[in-house]
Design a protein around this motif. Structure first.
Motif, short mmCIF file in Angstrom:
data_model
loop_
_atom_site.label_atom_id
_atom_site.label_comp_id
_atom_site.label_asym_id
_atom_site.label_seq_id
_atom_site.Cartn_x
_atom_site.Cartn_y
_atom_site.Cartn_z
N ALA A 167 0.68 -1.14 0.01
CA ALA A 167 -0.03 0.08 0.07
C ALA A 167 0.89 1.13 -0.01
O ALA A 167 0.31 2.49 -0.03
CB ALA A 167 -0.99 -0.25 1.34
N ASN A 168 2.27 1.13 -0.13
CA ASN A 168 3.25 2.28 -0.09
C ASN A 168 2.83 3.20 -1.18
O ASN A 168 2.55 2.38 -2.24
CB ASN A 168 4.51 1.52 0.01
CG ASN A 168 5.62 2.72 0.13
OD1 ASN A 168 5.64 3.70 -0.76
ND2 ASN A 168 6.32 2.79 1.22
N SER A 173 -0.03 -1.32 -5.04
CA SER A 173 -0.44 -2.55 -5.64
C SER A 173 -1.58 -3.30 -5.06
O SER A 173 -1.58 -3.29 -3.80
CB SER A 173 0.86 -3.61 -5.71
OG SER A 173 0.52 -4.85 -5.79
N MET A 174 -2.30 -3.88 -5.65
CA MET A 174 -3.33 -5.01 -5.00
C MET A 174 -2.68 -6.25 -4.53
O MET A 174 -3.49 -6.92 -3.98
CB MET A 174 -4.60 -5.24 -5.96
CG MET A 174 -4.05 -6.01 -7.16
SD MET A 174 -5.72 -6.49 -7.73
CE MET A 174 -6.02 -5.17 -8.97
N VAL A 175 -1.39 -6.38 -4.82
CA VAL A 175 -0.81 -7.89 -4.16
C VAL A 175 -0.78 -7.75 -2.69
O VAL A 175 -0.68 -6.89 -1.98
CB VAL A 175 0.45 -7.98 -4.54
CG1 VAL A 175 1.26 -9.06 -4.14
CG2 VAL A 175 0.76 -7.77 -6.45
N LEU A 295 7.57 -3.33 -8.14
CA LEU A 295 8.30 -2.77 -7.06
C LEU A 295 9.57 -1.82 -7.32
O LEU A 295 10.27 -1.47 -6.18
CB LEU A 295 8.72 -4.09 -6.20
CG LEU A 295 7.99 -5.04 -5.67
CD1 LEU A 295 8.50 -6.35 -5.30
CD2 LEU A 295 6.92 -4.46 -4.54
N GLN A 296 9.81 -1.62 -8.63
CA GLN A 296 11.21 -0.79 -8.92
C GLN A 296 11.06 0.54 -8.07
O GLN A 296 11.97 0.81 -7.40
CB GLN A 296 11.04 -0.44 -10.32
CG GLN A 296 12.20 0.07 -10.69
CD GLN A 296 12.04 0.46 -12.35
OE1 GLN A 296 11.22 0.30 -12.96
NE2 GLN A 296 13.65 0.91 -12.78
N ALA A 297 10.04 1.31 -8.23
CA ALA A 297 10.07 2.57 -7.60
C ALA A 297 10.47 2.33 -6.08
O ALA A 297 11.18 3.44 -5.41
CB ALA A 297 8.92 3.57 -7.70
N TYR A 298 9.67 1.74 -5.47
CA TYR A 298 10.06 1.31 -3.98
C TYR A 298 11.56 0.87 -3.66
O TYR A 298 12.22 1.40 -2.66
CB TYR A 298 8.92 0.37 -3.41
CG TYR A 298 9.35 0.07 -1.96
CD1 TYR A 298 8.86 1.02 -0.91
CD2 TYR A 298 9.79 -1.25 -1.52
CE1 TYR A 298 9.31 0.45 0.33
CE2 TYR A 298 10.07 -1.55 -0.24
CZ TYR A 298 9.80 -0.55 0.63
OH TYR A 298 10.13 -0.92 2.02
N LEU A 299 11.86 -0.07 -4.42
CA LEU A 299 13.16 -0.66 -4.19
C LEU A 299 14.34 0.34 -4.46
O LEU A 299 15.21 0.62 -3.71
CB LEU A 299 13.47 -1.74 -4.89
CG LEU A 299 12.66 -2.88 -4.54
CD1 LEU A 299 12.86 -4.09 -5.68
CD2 LEU A 299 12.88 -3.54 -3.32
N GLU A 300 14.12 1.36 -5.56
CA GLU A 300 15.14 2.45 -5.76
C GLU A 300 15.24 3.46 -4.52
O GLU A 300 16.05 3.63 -4.48
CB GLU A 300 14.83 2.92 -7.01
CG GLU A 300 14.89 2.20 -8.38
CD GLU A 300 16.26 1.95 -8.83
OE1 GLU A 300 17.26 2.39 -8.15
OE2 GLU A 300 16.22 1.33 -9.88
#
Lengths: 598, 273
Positions: A167-168, A173-175, A295-300
């Motif tokens: 939910a970040n 994401s709905m995952v 997840l890219q933006a979060y991981l970056e």
């Protein structure tokens, strides 16, 4: 086109080793990587056109023709099919007005199948322009297609979000995580940076020793002792070394790395930095499967925060180590560590011949450690709490805990951190599956073993039933050979790199033989043939994928022979050739009925 | 050493020579032992045993080459001495210290025990040859390479009468527009020899396309147009089958008098001892 391509190629320093990124950007920009683009990219990189095409044609998410402005990739792996992907596919076809494998005439919607996308706990699921849509129903499909027809942004069509980091604002994401069992190592309190502060005081040798003491073995499935791997790499000659984190997680039924990447990203990055300190590497690469690009933006951002906190970059002012993310583009074989290295280098993900091993000759031919997401996460905890603490859990040969992904016919699919040594019976109780209604458990995915109820007392451990995390519960209502074995063989055929003769060609022959049996045309000798051929296959291929690619057939013959015997005829010869059917098409043309005299 | 340093035809530096890596164990249950030597003496000779015969060769040499030096023939289709090993045809599968491994990618080491000429391995090799025959479209009598073809020669060596597998008769595209070369994918066995050896302006002329059962060889027509007669001939010669042919050249030597028409494949190596 010319100017855009030039810009993309220059963005990656005109470096052919960044071909994966270049092709992804081109695919995103133009909805495909056309032949014309291939030639132009080749010219800009000063490499041959066939080399660019070689990479383009290897990865599922690079397409020669436009994939559709809205490219739908529906998972058709075994569990997805068990959960109703077939019905969802029909709903997509009806709503979009095209079949799978096609794109609408206006180029707007493309329907494609894809292999497991790491969402087995919330199937049926699909990727649409990289965004994940889970727990699909025909009604939801209609809603999605209606949204597409209105021209909505894919991201805007996701209105409810999953738990935790899902939910970040950077993920949205709905995952769902579906963490069903918190364990003592990974899903527990963890303070970012604590372990790194400890290692700089310990020194590299002591870190390697601590990892050795813990007895941890590779969590990707192969189970190689991590401490030993790090030791080899630390001793390897050369000043330049690399740390690679394998987040390709392509084994159908595995999704535990997805959850670790979502909830424990910094723990994993910290583990990579610890690895870098231990072996003397200053660069790390997270190889992330293309399916997890959401997840890219979060991981970056995690990387940035860690750099800001001096946990990356100039780490605690004591050593240098930084990480970049390299995305895959839909190729299971890239989970094999050397296939993965080839892919990072921008090539087709063909596993290398060993020796030499990556610890000696790895990424860009430099000594490299390649470890799984879970391994790096666990290392952070091992440093924090000590190798002895870790070794105190588990079995003789498998210390610590394991995160398993359970899916299929059970009440509570999801991720479970369990101590090694748990029996399958215990596992069934844990995930809410009725042992009496379970005909098999597929342990370790298609390349693993199909285990019958008589063996449910066996232990999840490297010395008994090793697994990288995939556990598929198969209920009595399933057609084991059709729903699982055949689906898995299709998967293996698609995902083989094709380099070794047996893996490329023998699998195909075996799959056709399995179909012959399933169609009721098999004879007893066919079973013996399949056994012999899968044996040949396992003895003559280069990599783990090839060696185990016949397992969907060989392990079911071994453990469920009666299912094969029920289907075959007890005769010496039976032809599955149907002459009347074979000439039907030509008869239709000339307007005649087949007139065959036997 | 430079065996593993090809990145799109460009050379990458290698700091760790191949022969510093000693062991060949990748199984999870086994333990890797490596001996990382500070100094490596290239003239190090090692002794190893093939089917009971004591052999000697330079340490680190690939088994198939080391065996040939000792008069032992291990069949190969994708290997040629001095070339980057591909390890893709798997016909050279041997049992090395009890494990099945490819002889073309395994460096010899002191005390290695190798099984080569055993009924089990012969059967495996024959299986691979048969698989290759049904995977492609190999019509030997009409092929310009008949008699010079290594696949055909292995078919004879293993006394293949008819493959045990069903023929698949796959549709394969041919490429007739690539300069001096005619590329017939019907016969290609994906050995990668052309990929590894044929270059123009430092670029690869051949590469793979696709993956899995759809894997095929691809030729860069622009680069192929620049091949000299000599290079085109070399490309044809390096092809173990009849997939790469030189245009306007062919049947110079009558079928029946060619290399493997006269001698069984491997006999030239076995004669050495």
């Amino acid at each position: 086109m010319e100017a855009t391509l030039q810009k993309i190629v220059e963005k990656y320093g005109k470096d052919s080793a960044r071909l994966m990124d270049i092709l992804y950007d081109v695919q995103t920009e133009f909805n495909c990587v056309s032949d014309e683009a291939v030639e132009k990219i080749a010219a800009l990189l000063n490499i041959s056109g066939v080399d660019v095409e070689q990479t383009r044609s290897f990865y599922h998410f690079f397409t020669k023709k436009p994939a559709g402005k809205y490219a739908v990739y529906l998972n058709n792996s075994a569990v997805a099919e068990m959960m109703g992907a077939g019905e969802i596919a029909k709903a997509f076809e009806t709503a979009a007005g095209v079949k799978f494998g096609q794109v609408t005439a206006d180029g707007k919607i493309g329907l494609h199948y894809t292999a497991d996308i790491g969402m087995n706990d919330q199937e049926p699921a699909a990727l649409i322009n990289g965004q994940v849509f889970t727990s699909l129903t025909p009604a939801k499909v209609n809603e999605i297609i209606a949204g597409i027809k209105e021209g909505k942004c894919v991201k805007d069509m996701i209105t409810t979000y999953g738990d935790g980091v899902n939910a970040n604002p950077l993920v949205k994401s709905m995952v769902k995580n579906n963490i069903m069992n918190n364990g003592p190592v990974l899903f527990t309190d963890y303070q970012v940076g604590a372990a790194l502060k400890k290692v700089v005081e310990m020194g590299p040798k002591a870190v390697v020793q601590e990892v050795k003491t813990s007895g941890i073995r590779g969590r990707g499935g192969a189970g190689f002792p991590t401490g030993m791997k790090w030791d080899f790499c630390s001793q390897a000659a050369g000043a330049k070394k690399y740390v690679v984190c394998n987040a390709d997680e392509g084994e159908p039924g595995t999704f535990k790395d997805r959850v670790l990447l979502t909830e424990k990203a910094k723990m994993m990055f910290e583990g990579m930095a610890i690895g870098g300190f231990a072996v003397g590497a200053d660069e790390g690469v997270l190889y992330l499967r293309g399916e997890y690009r959401y997840l890219q933006a979060y991981l970056e951002n995690c990387l940035k925060e860690m750099r800001d906190a001096k946990l990356l970059g100039n780490v605690l002012d004591k050593f240098k180590f930084d990480i970049r993310i390299q995305f895959g583009a839909g190729a299971y074989v890239c989970g094999e560590e050397t296939g993965l290295i080839e892919s990072i280098e921008g090539k087709r993900g063909e596993p290398r011949n060993k020796p030499p091993f990556p610890v000696q000759v790895g990424l860009y031919n430099k000594p490299t450690i390649v470890n799984n997401v879970e391994t790096f996460c666990a290392v952070s905890k091992i440093i924090e709490k000590g190798g002895e603490w870790y070794k105190g859990m588990g079995t003789a040969e498998s210390s610590g805990t394991k995160v398993i992904s359970i899916s299929g016919d059970c009440a509570k699919p999801g991720v479970y951190e369990v101590v090694w040594g748990m029996t399958l019976t215990e596992m069934l109780a844990l995930c809410g599956a009725d042992a009496a209604k379970t005909q098999a458990i597929q342990v370790a995915g298609p390349s693993g073993v199909c285990v019958p109820p008589s063996q449910f007392g066996r232990k999840i451990a490297l010395e008994d039933l090793p697994t990288g995390g995939s556990m598929i519960v198969v209920g009595n209502q399933r057609n084991l050979l059709k729903d699982l074995s055949l689906n898995f063989m299709d998967f293996m055929l698609d995902e083989s790199c094709g380099s070794c003769v047996p893996c490329r060609a023998l699998n195909h022959i075996m799959k056709e033989k399995l179909e012959k049996i399933l169609n009721g045309n098999g004879i007893k000798k066919d079973i013996a043939d399949l056994e012999e051929w899968s044996n040949s296959l396992s003895k003559t291929t280069r990599c783990g994928l090839g060696q185990t690619s016949g397992n969907p057939i060989s392990t079911t013959i071994k453990n469920f022979r009666n299912k094969y015997e029920e289907l075959v005829k007890d005769v010496d010869y039976h032809s599955d050739f149907d002459l009347a059917a074979s000439v039907q098409t030509s008869c239709n043309y000339v307007g005649r009925k087949p007139n065959i005299h036997h | 050493m430079g065996l593993f340093n090809n990145l799109f035809g460009k050379k990458l530096p290698v700091e760790t020579p191949l022969d510093k890596v000693q062991d060949t164990v990748s199984s999870a249950k086994e333990v890797i032992k490596t001996d990382i030597q500070k100094e490596v003496n290239m003239s190090n000779k090692v002794k190893f045993i093939i089917d009971g015969k004591e052999c000697t060769a330079e340490k680190g040499m690939m088994l198939v080459d080391a065996a040939a030096e000792n008069g032992v023939y291990i069949p190969v289709l994708c290997h040629m001495k001095g070339m980057i090993p591909a390890g893709s045809c798997r016909v050279c599968t041997c049992k090395i210290n009890g494990r099945n491994m490819a002889g073309c990618t395994t460096p010899v080491d002191e005390g290695m025990k190798i099984e080569n000429d055993t009924p089990e391995l012969t059967e495996l090799r024959k299986t691979i040859v048969e698989v290759l025959f049904v995977e492609g479209n190999h019509f030997c009598p009409a092929c310009e390479k008949s008699g010079n073809c290594e696949l055909q020669a292995l078919g004879y060596k293993y006394q293949m009468m008819v493959p045990r597998f069903p023929y698949s008769f796959p549709p394969k595209a041919v490429e007739a527009g690539a300069g001096k070369i005619y590329l017939d994918r019907n016969r290609c066995i994906m050995c990668k020899k052309c990929i590894r050896t044929v270059h123009v302006d430092g670029k690869n002329v051949f590469a793979f396309r696709g993956r899995g059962a759809h894997l095929e060889i691809n030729i860069d027509k622009t680069l192929a147009a620049k091949l000299t007669d000599k290079q085109a001939q070399e490309a044809m010669d390096v092809c173990p089958v009849g997939s790469i042919l030189r245009k306007e050249k062919g049947f110079d030597e009558p079928i029946g008098t060619r290399k493997y028409d006269k001698h069984q494949i491997g006999s030239e190596i076995e004669k050495v001892s």
